[in-house]
Design an enzyme around this catalytic site. Structure first.
Site, PDB file in Angstrom:
ATOM      1  N   CYS A  69       0.834  -1.207   0.000  1.00  0.00           N
ATOM      2  CA  CYS A  69       0.000   0.000   0.000  1.00  0.00           C
ATOM      3  C   CYS A  69       0.873   1.263   0.000  1.00  0.00           C
ATOM      4  CB  CYS A  69      -0.913   0.012   1.224  1.00  0.00           C
ATOM      5  SG  CYS A  69      -1.987   1.443   1.219  1.00  0.00           S
ATOM      6  N   ASP A  73      -2.794  -3.061 -13.945  1.00  0.00           N
ATOM      7  CA  ASP A  73      -3.262  -2.623 -15.275  1.00  0.00           C
ATOM      8  C   ASP A  73      -3.955  -3.694 -16.099  1.00  0.00           C
ATOM      9  OD1 ASP A  73      -2.093  -0.301 -14.462  1.00  0.00           O
ATOM     10  OD2 ASP A  73      -0.470  -0.300 -15.940  1.00  0.00           O
ATOM     11  N   GLY A 106      -7.525  -5.277  -9.698  1.00  0.00           N
ATOM     12  CA  GLY A 106      -8.069  -4.244  -8.827  1.00  0.00           C
ATOM     13  C   GLY A 106      -9.020  -3.345  -9.594  1.00  0.00           C
TER      14      GLY A 106
END
Ligand SMILES: Cc1cc2nc3c(=O)[nH]c(=O)nc-3n(C[C@H](O)[C@H](O)[C@H](O)COP(=O)(O)O)c2cc1C
Length: 316
Positions: free
Chosen positions: A98, A198, A220
């Site tokens: 993160c 991506d 994601g």
């Protein structure tokens, strides 16, 4: 050869039980919770709803991995143990990827990629605390490529796999994810490596698997408003294709998502929390901006239903 694993990546504020369930139904083999603060969870009063919601798994969700973050080995191991003891998680993932300041500022998330000794200690502590699979989610590094070293460390500490987002912390979300660098991590270890970064289309899914040779993909942002992506990638892997969902199908799923949220958190919270999801579902369709503005002013789910009904009719 076993089929590559398709996973819904952990996303704070997004990958809660309803969204995970919808992605699992559309073909995600495994999903991750939002990141859970080890210390926060251990110190939360028992009646605090936030951690109850964060750690809830619904029937039909399939395999769900709980993701934890923190910097204190004792907290991380205790939190991992409590999560594993709940019996609803397929594994525990440690967040070392993160980039958000509120996480890295305290030394967790991708900041751990600057602290290899502490990173190893955390891996070891969690590994020793639970018998279920343990994985770690990495970035390529803090400001240069070090993910291979961390993957080797994970392997040495007995972890069951690593996932790698193909950007450094310094890159945040800029530029393109470096799939070649992920391939280098895959080459460095024998444990499974999952590629991340991506994947927005079925073709991207095929391309990242080919470019990295990885054992699976974490998706994601590509899944936001598009849980169908998992099924589309699976079809593409089998050499066939499925047409994209019609606007009516998109709206039907968005509304189902909204109703799940109402049942779970009550209408007031659900209407607000669903705003971002509705925007993602409608993105790219005719009249989306106008519908989004109207939804952002709606106070009840029945108002949202009316807006989406008219939106749907205007698509025909
Ligand atoms: C809204 C949002 C929240 C995220 N929260 C987390 C998180 O809780 N834990 C984590 O490890 N990564 C988190 N990430 C990073 C994603 O898991 C993923 O690594 C990143 O978005 C790159 O993959 P993508 O290109 O498929 O989106 C988050 C990303 C987004 C967009």
């Amino acid at each position: 050869m076993t089929k590559p694993l398709l996973a819904l990546a952990p996303m704070a504020g997004v990958t809660d039980a309803p969204f995970r369930l919808l992605c699992a139904r559309q073909g995600a083999d495994i999903t991750y919770t939002e990141m859970i603060s080890a210390q926060g969870m251990l110190q939360a009063p028992p009646n605090l709803n936030a951690y109850r919601f964060l750690t809830q798994v619904w029937p039909g969700e399939g395999k769900v991995v709980a993701q934890v973050f923190g910097t204190v080995p004792e907290y991380l191991s205790e939190a991992a143990k409590r999560l594993a003891d709940m019996g609803c998680f397929a594994g525990i993932d440690i967040n070392m990827g993160c980039p958000a300041h509120k996480v890295t500022g305290g030394g967790s998330g991708s900041a751990l990629m600057k602290e290899p000794d502490l990173a190893r200690e955390l891996m070891r502590a969690v590994r020793q605390a639970v018998s279920c699979p343990v994985t770690v989610k990495l970035r390529l590094g803090w400001d240069s490529f070090t993910a291979d070293t961390f993957a080797i460390m994970a392997q040495e500490e007995g972890l069951n796999g690593v996932s790698v987002h193909g950007r450094t912390r310094m890159q945040q979300y800029m530029g393109k994810a470096d799939w070649q660098a992920i391939a280098q991590v895959k080459q460095a270890v024998a444990i499974p490596v999952y590629a991340n970064g991506d994947v927005f289309s079925a073709q991207d899914g095929l391309d990242i698997l080919k470019a990295t040779g990885c054992d699976g993909i974490l998706i994601g942002r590509g899944a936001l408003g598009n849980p169908w992506l998992f099924g589309q990638i699976k079809q593409a892997m089998d050499g066939s294709g499925i047409p994209p969902p019609t606007p009516q199908e998109v709206v039907a799923l968005a509304l189902e998502h909204g109703r799940m949220m109402v049942d779970w958190k009550g209408e007031k919270h659900a209407v607000v929390e669903m705003r971002k999801h509705f925007a993602w579902y409608l993105k790219g369709m005719r009249g989306a901006a106008k519908a989004r503005t109207a939804i952002n002013h709606a106070e009840t789910m029945s108002q949202v239903e009316d807006i989406l009904q008219s939106f749907c009719e205007a698509q025909e």
